[in-house]
Design an enzyme around this catalytic site. Sequence first.
Site, PDB file in Angstrom:
ATOM      1  N   GLY A 248       0.780  -1.240   0.000  1.00  0.00           N
ATOM      2  CA  GLY A 248       0.000   0.000   0.000  1.00  0.00           C
ATOM      3  C   GLY A 248       0.805   1.280   0.000  1.00  0.00           C
ATOM      4  O   GLY A 248       0.362   2.300  -0.534  1.00  0.00           O
TER       5      GLY A 248
ATOM      6  N   GLU B  86       3.547   4.386   6.053  1.00  0.00           N
ATOM      7  CA  GLU B  86       2.394   3.481   5.917  1.00  0.00           C
ATOM      8  C   GLU B  86       1.333   4.143   5.051  1.00  0.00           C
ATOM      9  O   GLU B  86       1.247   5.372   4.986  1.00  0.00           O
ATOM     10  CB  GLU B  86       1.784   3.211   7.302  1.00  0.00           C
ATOM     11  CG  GLU B  86       2.446   2.071   8.071  1.00  0.00           C
ATOM     12  CD  GLU B  86       1.988   0.692   7.581  1.00  0.00           C
ATOM     13  OE1 GLU B  86       1.340   0.609   6.517  1.00  0.00           O
ATOM     14  OE2 GLU B  86       2.288  -0.293   8.276  1.00  0.00           O
ATOM     15  N   ASP B  87       0.490   3.313   4.423  1.00  0.00           N
ATOM     16  CA  ASP B  87      -0.651   3.851   3.690  1.00  0.00           C
ATOM     17  C   ASP B  87      -1.774   4.230   4.654  1.00  0.00           C
ATOM     18  O   ASP B  87      -2.365   5.295   4.560  1.00  0.00           O
ATOM     19  CB  ASP B  87      -1.154   2.831   2.646  1.00  0.00           C
ATOM     20  CG  ASP B  87      -1.386   1.437   3.238  1.00  0.00           C
ATOM     21  OD1 ASP B  87      -1.119   1.210   4.441  1.00  0.00           O
ATOM     22  OD2 ASP B  87      -1.835   0.553   2.477  1.00  0.00           O
TER      23      ASP B  87
ATOM     24  N   ASP C 282      -5.113   1.255  10.803  1.00  0.00           N
ATOM     25  CA  ASP C 282      -6.485   0.826  11.092  1.00  0.00           C
ATOM     26  C   ASP C 282      -6.517   0.371  12.558  1.00  0.00           C
ATOM     27  O   ASP C 282      -6.685   1.180  13.464  1.00  0.00           O
ATOM     28  CB  ASP C 282      -6.824  -0.295  10.094  1.00  0.00           C
ATOM     29  CG  ASP C 282      -8.232  -0.817  10.198  1.00  0.00           C
ATOM     30  OD1 ASP C 282      -9.083  -0.341   9.441  1.00  0.00           O
ATOM     31  OD2 ASP C 282      -8.484  -1.701  11.016  1.00  0.00           O
TER      32      ASP C 282
ATOM     33  N   LYS D 243      -7.294   5.773  10.952  1.00  0.00           N
ATOM     34  CA  LYS D 243      -8.685   5.575  11.393  1.00  0.00           C
ATOM     35  C   LYS D 243      -8.705   5.525  12.922  1.00  0.00           C
ATOM     36  O   LYS D 243      -8.617   4.428  13.506  1.00  0.00           O
ATOM     37  CB  LYS D 243      -9.216   4.230  10.871  1.00  0.00           C
ATOM     38  CG  LYS D 243      -9.409   4.134   9.375  1.00  0.00           C
ATOM     39  CD  LYS D 243     -10.024   2.760   9.059  1.00  0.00           C
ATOM     40  CE  LYS D 243     -10.093   2.452   7.604  1.00  0.00           C
ATOM     41  NZ  LYS D 243     -10.455   1.049   7.339  1.00  0.00           N
TER      42      LYS D 243
ATOM     43  N   PHE E 197     -14.156   1.582   4.730  1.00  0.00           N
ATOM     44  CA  PHE E 197     -13.180   0.884   3.894  1.00  0.00           C
ATOM     45  C   PHE E 197     -12.860   1.770   2.692  1.00  0.00           C
ATOM     46  O   PHE E 197     -13.751   2.201   1.965  1.00  0.00           O
ATOM     47  CB  PHE E 197     -13.725  -0.469   3.435  1.00  0.00           C
ATOM     48  CG  PHE E 197     -12.711  -1.251   2.647  1.00  0.00           C
ATOM     49  CD1 PHE E 197     -11.653  -1.882   3.288  1.00  0.00           C
ATOM     50  CD2 PHE E 197     -12.786  -1.323   1.261  1.00  0.00           C
ATOM     51  CE1 PHE E 197     -10.691  -2.584   2.567  1.00  0.00           C
ATOM     52  CE2 PHE E 197     -11.834  -2.028   0.524  1.00  0.00           C
ATOM     53  CZ  PHE E 197     -10.782  -2.657   1.196  1.00  0.00           C
ATOM     54  N   VAL E 198     -11.572   2.047   2.501  1.00  0.00           N
ATOM     55  CA  VAL E 198     -11.166   2.942   1.415  1.00  0.00           C
ATOM     56  C   VAL E 198     -10.201   2.256   0.456  1.00  0.00           C
ATOM     57  O   VAL E 198      -9.526   1.283   0.831  1.00  0.00           O
ATOM     58  CB  VAL E 198     -10.518   4.236   1.967  1.00  0.00           C
ATOM     59  CG1 VAL E 198     -11.530   5.111   2.678  1.00  0.00           C
ATOM     60  CG2 VAL E 198      -9.336   3.919   2.883  1.00  0.00           C
TER      61      VAL E 198
ATOM     62  N   ASP F 287      -5.822  -1.184  -1.903  1.00  0.00           N
ATOM     63  CA  ASP F 287      -6.554  -2.043  -2.839  1.00  0.00           C
ATOM     64  C   ASP F 287      -7.805  -2.665  -2.220  1.00  0.00           C
ATOM     65  O   ASP F 287      -7.972  -2.694  -0.994  1.00  0.00           O
ATOM     66  CB  ASP F 287      -5.651  -3.198  -3.312  1.00  0.00           C
ATOM     67  CG  ASP F 287      -5.449  -4.245  -2.227  1.00  0.00           C
ATOM     68  OD1 ASP F 287      -5.210  -3.853  -1.059  1.00  0.00           O
ATOM     69  OD2 ASP F 287      -5.551  -5.449  -2.526  1.00  0.00           O
TER      70      ASP F 287
ATOM     71  N   ARG G 274      -5.369   0.077  -6.582  1.00  0.00           N
ATOM     72  CA  ARG G 274      -4.159   0.739  -6.050  1.00  0.00           C
ATOM     73  C   ARG G 274      -3.743   1.921  -6.922  1.00  0.00           C
ATOM     74  O   ARG G 274      -3.119   2.864  -6.457  1.00  0.00           O
ATOM     75  CB  ARG G 274      -2.993  -0.245  -5.984  1.00  0.00           C
ATOM     76  CG  ARG G 274      -3.174  -1.367  -4.976  1.00  0.00           C
ATOM     77  CD  ARG G 274      -1.843  -2.074  -4.750  1.00  0.00           C
ATOM     78  NE  ARG G 274      -1.988  -3.344  -4.077  1.00  0.00           N
ATOM     79  CZ  ARG G 274      -2.103  -3.502  -2.754  1.00  0.00           C
ATOM     80  NH1 ARG G 274      -2.125  -2.454  -1.970  1.00  0.00           N
ATOM     81  NH2 ARG G 274      -2.203  -4.716  -2.247  1.00  0.00           N
TER      82      ARG G 274
HETATM   83  P1  5GP Z   1      -3.807  -2.475  10.798  1.00  0.00           P
HETATM   84  O1  5GP Z   1      -2.732  -3.451  11.111  1.00  0.00           O
HETATM   85  O2  5GP Z   1      -3.523  -1.073  11.302  1.00  0.00           O
HETATM   86  O3  5GP Z   1      -5.152  -2.963  11.245  1.00  0.00           O
HETATM   87  O4  5GP Z   1      -3.965  -2.414   9.249  1.00  0.00           O
HETATM   88  C1  5GP Z   1      -3.063  -1.778   8.425  1.00  0.00           C
HETATM   89  C2  5GP Z   1      -3.132  -2.370   7.045  1.00  0.00           C
HETATM   90  O5  5GP Z   1      -4.437  -2.877   6.744  1.00  0.00           O
HETATM   91  C3  5GP Z   1      -2.864  -1.305   6.000  1.00  0.00           C
HETATM   92  O6  5GP Z   1      -1.492  -1.229   5.667  1.00  0.00           O
HETATM   93  C4  5GP Z   1      -3.713  -1.772   4.821  1.00  0.00           C
HETATM   94  O7  5GP Z   1      -3.002  -2.677   4.038  1.00  0.00           O
HETATM   95  C5  5GP Z   1      -4.864  -2.500   5.463  1.00  0.00           C
HETATM   96  N1  5GP Z   1      -6.060  -1.647   5.605  1.00  0.00           N
HETATM   97  C6  5GP Z   1      -6.572  -1.128   6.730  1.00  0.00           C
HETATM   98  N2  5GP Z   1      -7.667  -0.389   6.494  1.00  0.00           N
HETATM   99  C7  5GP Z   1      -7.849  -0.442   5.156  1.00  0.00           C
HETATM  100  C8  5GP Z   1      -8.830   0.155   4.275  1.00  0.00           C
HETATM  101  O8  5GP Z   1      -9.762   0.884   4.645  1.00  0.00           O
HETATM  102  N3  5GP Z   1      -8.681  -0.128   2.956  1.00  0.00           N
HETATM  103  C9  5GP Z   1      -7.681  -0.918   2.457  1.00  0.00           C
HETATM  104  N4  5GP Z   1      -7.658  -1.108   1.158  1.00  0.00           N
HETATM  105  N5  5GP Z   1      -6.758  -1.493   3.263  1.00  0.00           N
HETATM  106  C10 5GP Z   1      -6.837  -1.238   4.590  1.00  0.00           C
END
Ligand code: 5GP
Length: 180
Positions: free
Chosen positions: A49, A104-105, A108, A136, A157-158, A164, A170
């Site tokens: 991402g 990071e992208d 979450d 988020k 969800f984005v 992606d 992407r």
């Molecule tokens: P975390 O470990 O913070 O829960 O998640 C981080 C990763 O989950 C991000 O790098 C991404 O790949 C994925 N992710 C989390 N939220 C989203 C979202 O809304 N859309 C997409 N496409 N990927 C997400």
Amino acid sequence: MSKIVTLHDKDFEIYISQDQINTRIDELAEQIDTEYAGKMITMIGNLTGAFIIMADLCRHLKTPVDIKFVKYSSYSGMESTHVVKERMGFGGMDLAGRDVLIVEDIIDTGLTLHYLLDLMKHKEAASVKVFSLLNKPEALQKDVSVDYIGFDIPNDFVVGYGLDYDGMGRDLNAIYKLKE
Ligand code: 5GP
């Protein structure tokens, strides 16, 4: 720029435009340049991402950068699996004495970032900071702090700008969210 895009079986609507993203990256790059004056940044992007925002950010910065990538993921489809998997690790990356900026992208649950920061503890970096295009706050489950945030967003969800939905989206030039 199209307002609605369809990826697989779902429709997504425009949420954050390319202009808004560009303006915000400019602001953050200026802040980062000031804070890292006289230093070199070792940018570590978390694939897949982060590839677009990483390419943008490093070209907005005046500070010299060394570019590296890792790949840790916790997501499958549209949900967190709550388990972080290493796809491409730090390996023999020598980060001792470096000023590291993890890119990071999106944050979450914070699980992936927490895992990455834990690994960084053993790397003897001079400093470790975090940049994320999106954040988020309502979904956060881990105590992690992000130094540079593009945009705080609700728990939607984005896709787009590196993010992606099952391998698609992407390459979109803006951020789109799932259409209700
Ligand atoms: P975390 O470990 O913070 O829960 O998640 C981080 C990763 O989950 C991000 O790098 C991404 O790949 C994925 N992710 C989390 N939220 C989203 C979202 O809304 N859309 C997409 N496409 N990927 C997400």
